[in-house]
Design a protein around this motif. Structure first.
Motif, PDB file in Angstrom:
ATOM      1  N   ALA A 235     -43.928   8.164 -15.339  1.00  0.00           N
ATOM      2  CA  ALA A 235     -44.099   9.436 -14.624  1.00  0.00           C
ATOM      3  C   ALA A 235     -43.735  10.631 -15.507  1.00  0.00           C
ATOM      4  N   GLU A 236     -42.925  10.392 -16.515  1.00  0.00           N
ATOM      5  CA  GLU A 236     -42.574  11.454 -17.460  1.00  0.00           C
ATOM      6  C   GLU A 236     -43.620  11.609 -18.559  1.00  0.00           C
ATOM      7  N   GLY A 237     -44.679  10.791 -18.501  1.00  0.00           N
ATOM      8  CA  GLY A 237     -45.771  10.904 -19.457  1.00  0.00           C
ATOM      9  C   GLY A 237     -45.513  10.232 -20.794  1.00  0.00           C
ATOM     10  N   LEU A 238     -44.502   9.371 -20.853  1.00  0.00           N
ATOM     11  CA  LEU A 238     -44.203   8.684 -22.110  1.00  0.00           C
ATOM     12  C   LEU A 238     -45.124   7.475 -22.276  1.00  0.00           C
ATOM     13  N   ALA A 239     -45.478   7.163 -23.502  1.00  0.00           N
ATOM     14  CA  ALA A 239     -46.488   6.131 -23.774  1.00  0.00           C
ATOM     15  C   ALA A 239     -45.922   4.718 -23.819  1.00  0.00           C
ATOM     16  N   THR A 240     -44.627   4.577 -24.093  1.00  0.00           N
ATOM     17  CA  THR A 240     -44.044   3.245 -24.221  1.00  0.00           C
ATOM     18  C   THR A 240     -42.654   3.207 -23.593  1.00  0.00           C
ATOM     19  N   VAL A 241     -42.230   1.996 -23.268  1.00  0.00           N
ATOM     20  CA  VAL A 241     -40.853   1.718 -22.849  1.00  0.00           C
ATOM     21  C   VAL A 241     -40.290   0.743 -23.871  1.00  0.00           C
ATOM     22  N   ARG A 242     -39.039   0.977 -24.284  1.00  0.00           N
ATOM     23  CA  ARG A 242     -38.385   0.093 -25.249  1.00  0.00           C
ATOM     24  C   ARG A 242     -37.097  -0.456 -24.661  1.00  0.00           C
ATOM     25  N   LEU A 243     -36.705  -1.633 -25.116  1.00  0.00           N
ATOM     26  CA  LEU A 243     -35.417  -2.223 -24.778  1.00  0.00           C
ATOM     27  C   LEU A 243     -35.050  -3.232 -25.848  1.00  0.00           C
TER      28      LEU A 243
ATOM     29  N   ILE B 134     -41.184  -6.669 -30.855  1.00  0.00           N
ATOM     30  CA  ILE B 134     -41.692  -5.895 -31.992  1.00  0.00           C
ATOM     31  C   ILE B 134     -40.764  -5.996 -33.210  1.00  0.00           C
ATOM     32  N   TRP B 135     -39.575  -6.576 -33.028  1.00  0.00           N
ATOM     33  CA  TRP B 135     -38.626  -6.743 -34.134  1.00  0.00           C
ATOM     34  C   TRP B 135     -37.631  -7.825 -33.758  1.00  0.00           C
ATOM     35  N   HIS B 136     -37.246  -8.623 -34.768  1.00  0.00           N
ATOM     36  CA  HIS B 136     -36.257  -9.691 -34.579  1.00  0.00           C
ATOM     37  C   HIS B 136     -35.366  -9.673 -35.814  1.00  0.00           C
ATOM     38  N   GLY B 137     -34.063  -9.505 -35.611  1.00  0.00           N
ATOM     39  CA  GLY B 137     -33.156  -9.462 -36.748  1.00  0.00           C
ATOM     40  C   GLY B 137     -31.708  -9.367 -36.314  1.00  0.00           C
ATOM     41  N   ILE B 138     -30.857  -8.993 -37.254  1.00  0.00           N
ATOM     42  CA  ILE B 138     -29.417  -8.889 -37.010  1.00  0.00           C
ATOM     43  C   ILE B 138     -29.034  -7.415 -36.898  1.00  0.00           C
ATOM     44  N   GLU B 139     -28.270  -7.099 -35.846  1.00  0.00           N
ATOM     45  CA  GLU B 139     -27.742  -5.753 -35.649  1.00  0.00           C
ATOM     46  C   GLU B 139     -26.272  -5.863 -35.258  1.00  0.00           C
ATOM     47  N   PHE B 140     -25.506  -4.858 -35.626  1.00  0.00           N
ATOM     48  CA  PHE B 140     -24.102  -4.813 -35.248  1.00  0.00           C
ATOM     49  C   PHE B 140     -23.991  -4.335 -33.806  1.00  0.00           C
TER      50      PHE B 140
ATOM     51  N   GLU C  11     -27.776 -11.459 -33.338  1.00  0.00           N
ATOM     52  CA  GLU C  11     -29.209 -11.664 -33.516  1.00  0.00           C
ATOM     53  C   GLU C  11     -29.903 -11.023 -32.313  1.00  0.00           C
ATOM     54  N   LYS C  12     -30.732 -10.018 -32.566  1.00  0.00           N
ATOM     55  CA  LYS C  12     -31.335  -9.236 -31.500  1.00  0.00           C
ATOM     56  C   LYS C  12     -32.850  -9.228 -31.607  1.00  0.00           C
ATOM     57  N   VAL C  13     -33.489  -8.867 -30.500  1.00  0.00           N
ATOM     58  CA  VAL C  13     -34.912  -8.557 -30.487  1.00  0.00           C
ATOM     59  C   VAL C  13     -35.077  -7.170 -29.902  1.00  0.00           C
TER      60      VAL C  13
END
Length: 154
Positions: free
Chosen positions: A101-109, A130-136, A145-147
């Motif tokens: 509704a805010e007109g944004l093209a994508t949602v991320r999580l 869209i990404w798989h790797g290690i994050e603090f 290990e996150k996606v």
């Protein structure tokens, strides 16, 4: 949001995290657990974003939050006693609708790469990895290990 709501939000988030099978035993030491419990307790008080709750019989059983970027779902937690009933999906659909509704093209999580239940839910709702790797993890104080996942809205 009432003070009791903030407590319930923190408790639901921590219960969902603690019941999750995605984390290695090395992350389940008392220091990490105490740090995570504290982060859940203070999140509803310090967030600058929006928190949306799911209630059953006037009890908070799940919640989702937008914090950071306007198209970013920072949190989605459902108490373990209420998982598998469509609560997480309903929260996610609501959050995606607000973002659309805010007109944004994508949602991320983002989520833990071994959080298979959450990843299945997100994929059923149209998200792709869209990404798989290690994050603090700031909340846990350890690398994870996150996606990163994304859903196109338009």
């Amino acid at each position: 949001m009432e003070a009791a709501d903030r407590e319930a939000i923190g408790a639901v988030g921590f219960a969902a995290w603690a019941a999750g099978g995605a984390f290695e035993d090395s992350y389940r030491n008392p220091e990490v657990i105490a740090k995570v419990q504290h982060e859940f307790a203070v999140f509803p008080h310090k967030t600058k974003g929006e928190i949306f709750v799911a209630e059953l019989d006037s009890e908070i059983v799940g919640w989702g939050a937008r914090e950071g970027e306007p198209n970013y779902v920072s949190d989605l937690w459902v108490h373990p006693d209420h998982q598998g009933r469509g609560i997480g999906r309903a929260l996610l659909v609501h959050l995606c609708g607000l973002i659309a509704a805010e007109g944004l093209a994508t949602v991320r999580l983002d989520t833990h790469a071994r959080n298979e239940g959450a990843i299945r839910l997100y994929e059923r709702c149209g998200f792709t990895i869209i990404w798989h790797g290690i994050e603090f993890s700031k909340s846990m104080g350890v690398p994870l290990e996150k996606v990163h996942m994304e859903k196109r809205l338009v």
